[in-house]
Design a protein around this motif. Structure first.
Motif, PDB file in Angstrom:
ATOM      1  N   ILE A   4       0.855  -1.183   0.000  1.00  0.00           N
ATOM      2  CA  ILE A   4       0.000   0.000   0.000  1.00  0.00           C
ATOM      3  C   ILE A   4       0.895   1.237   0.000  1.00  0.00           C
ATOM      4  N   PRO A   5       0.723   2.136  -0.976  1.00  0.00           N
ATOM      5  CA  PRO A   5       1.554   3.335  -1.019  1.00  0.00           C
ATOM      6  C   PRO A   5       1.185   4.334   0.074  1.00  0.00           C
ATOM      7  N   PRO A   6       2.071   5.282   0.331  1.00  0.00           N
ATOM      8  CA  PRO A   6       1.771   6.316   1.324  1.00  0.00           C
ATOM      9  C   PRO A   6       0.714   7.293   0.807  1.00  0.00           C
ATOM     10  N   VAL A   7       0.238   8.156   1.689  1.00  0.00           N
ATOM     11  CA  VAL A   7      -0.747   9.161   1.302  1.00  0.00           C
ATOM     12  C   VAL A   7      -0.107  10.181   0.368  1.00  0.00           C
ATOM     13  N   CYS A   8      -0.944  10.949  -0.271  1.00  0.00           N
ATOM     14  CA  CYS A   8      -0.514  11.948  -1.247  1.00  0.00           C
ATOM     15  C   CYS A   8       0.381  13.007  -0.622  1.00  0.00           C
ATOM     16  N   ARG A 135      -2.866  10.501  -5.120  1.00  0.00           N
ATOM     17  CA  ARG A 135      -2.121   9.244  -4.980  1.00  0.00           C
ATOM     18  C   ARG A 135      -3.073   8.259  -4.311  1.00  0.00           C
ATOM     19  N   GLY A 136      -4.033   7.809  -5.084  1.00  0.00           N
ATOM     20  CA  GLY A 136      -5.068   6.961  -4.522  1.00  0.00           C
ATOM     21  C   GLY A 136      -5.441   5.805  -5.424  1.00  0.00           C
ATOM     22  N   ARG A 137      -6.519   5.175  -5.057  1.00  0.00           N
ATOM     23  CA  ARG A 137      -6.971   3.975  -5.762  1.00  0.00           C
ATOM     24  C   ARG A 137      -7.731   4.325  -7.032  1.00  0.00           C
ATOM     25  N   LEU A 138      -7.876   3.322  -7.876  1.00  0.00           N
ATOM     26  CA  LEU A 138      -8.696   3.438  -9.079  1.00  0.00           C
ATOM     27  C   LEU A 138     -10.160   3.544  -8.678  1.00  0.00           C
ATOM     28  N   ASP A 139     -10.601   2.602  -7.825  1.00  0.00           N
ATOM     29  CA  ASP A 139     -11.968   2.584  -7.313  1.00  0.00           C
ATOM     30  C   ASP A 139     -12.038   1.616  -6.142  1.00  0.00           C
ATOM     31  N   ALA A 140     -13.195   1.530  -5.532  1.00  0.00           N
ATOM     32  CA  ALA A 140     -13.360   0.698  -4.337  1.00  0.00           C
ATOM     33  C   ALA A 140     -13.417  -0.791  -4.644  1.00  0.00           C
ATOM     34  N   ALA A 141     -13.628  -1.153  -5.895  1.00  0.00           N
ATOM     35  CA  ALA A 141     -13.776  -2.570  -6.217  1.00  0.00           C
ATOM     36  C   ALA A 141     -12.453  -3.327  -6.138  1.00  0.00           C
ATOM     37  N   ARG A 142     -11.359  -2.590  -6.293  1.00  0.00           N
ATOM     38  CA  ARG A 142     -10.028  -3.194  -6.258  1.00  0.00           C
ATOM     39  C   ARG A 142      -9.926  -4.330  -7.267  1.00  0.00           C
ATOM     40  N   ASP A 166      -6.394  21.352  -7.978  1.00  0.00           N
ATOM     41  CA  ASP A 166      -6.160  20.723  -6.677  1.00  0.00           C
ATOM     42  C   ASP A 166      -6.890  19.389  -6.593  1.00  0.00           C
ATOM     43  N   GLY A 167      -6.229  18.425  -5.943  1.00  0.00           N
ATOM     44  CA  GLY A 167      -6.836  17.125  -5.736  1.00  0.00           C
ATOM     45  C   GLY A 167      -7.683  17.103  -4.483  1.00  0.00           C
ATOM     46  N   PRO A 168      -8.506  16.060  -4.331  1.00  0.00           N
ATOM     47  CA  PRO A 168      -9.338  15.930  -3.136  1.00  0.00           C
ATOM     48  C   PRO A 168      -8.474  15.698  -1.903  1.00  0.00           C
ATOM     49  N   LEU A 169      -8.906  16.263  -0.779  1.00  0.00           N
ATOM     50  CA  LEU A 169      -8.149  16.086   0.460  1.00  0.00           C
ATOM     51  C   LEU A 169      -8.268  14.671   0.999  1.00  0.00           C
TER      52      LEU A 169
END
Length: 185
Positions: A4-8, A135-142, A166-169
């Motif tokens: 799992i990568p770190p947060v943005c 720096r997040g996921r594609l979607d919740a379905a993984r 700006d990206g989402p917080l």
């Protein structure tokens, strides 16, 4: 093994590199940025996480074009240890899955290290100034198909970035197979 990568790290300045592409040419990462940003996706051919979502990655890359967002994919895995990730297999993977974006080979793994890439898939959403905003996921379905109407996290984040810079917080990290690093020699 899942990673799992770190947060943005909002505002991190992305780096450019010229890498060989499955089309037989070398491409600059930044040359594929759209006027409103760029997604740099670290993927590979053999990872079950990538294989499960590749059609959704291609869909989102295509759907982001009208938003002024470019897209590139990079394979940094050690192909000697993981032959399924060889350059020839990258060509086949891109063709089989209908890639409409460059699929670049980071054989020396310098780009993955510079970006701090951790897993496949690992998405870096950059704004028009090529600073990190997602720096997040594609979607919740993984790895699952997901129900109809599933929120497309990467797509929605990049639409916001296209409109505001700006990206989402609130971002939920991607998850996938760890990048297959070469042994330090």
């Amino acid at each position: 093994m899942a990673a799992i990568p770190p947060v943005c790290d909002f505002g991190w300045q992305a780096i450019d590199a010229v890498l060989p592409c499955v089309d037989g040419k070398s491409h600059s990462i930044f040359s594929h940025a759209g006027p409103n940003g760029l997604v740099v996706a670290f993927i590979c051919n053999h990872c079950p996480y990538v294989k499960a979502v590749i059609s959704r990655i291609v869909r989102d890359a295509n759907d982001l074009k009208p938003e002024g967002i470019g897209f590139v994919a990079i394979n940094s895995n050690d192909a000697d240890a993981y032959p399924d990730d060889s350059f020839d297999n990258m060509k086949l993977f891109a063709r089989t899955n209908g890639f409409t974006f460059p699929y670049l080979h980071d054989e020396r793994q310098t780009v993955a290290r510079a970006y701090g890439a951790v897993c496949t898939p690992d998405f870096f959403g950059l704004n028009s100034e090529l600073t990190l905003q997602y720096r997040g996921r594609l979607d919740a379905a993984r790895r699952d198909a997901g129900p109809p109407g599933l929120r497309r996290d990467l797509f929605e984040a990049m639409r916001q970035i296209a409109r505001t810079g700006d990206g989402p917080l609130d971002q939920i990290a991607s998850i996938g197979c760890s990048i297959k690093w070469k042994d330090a020699a």
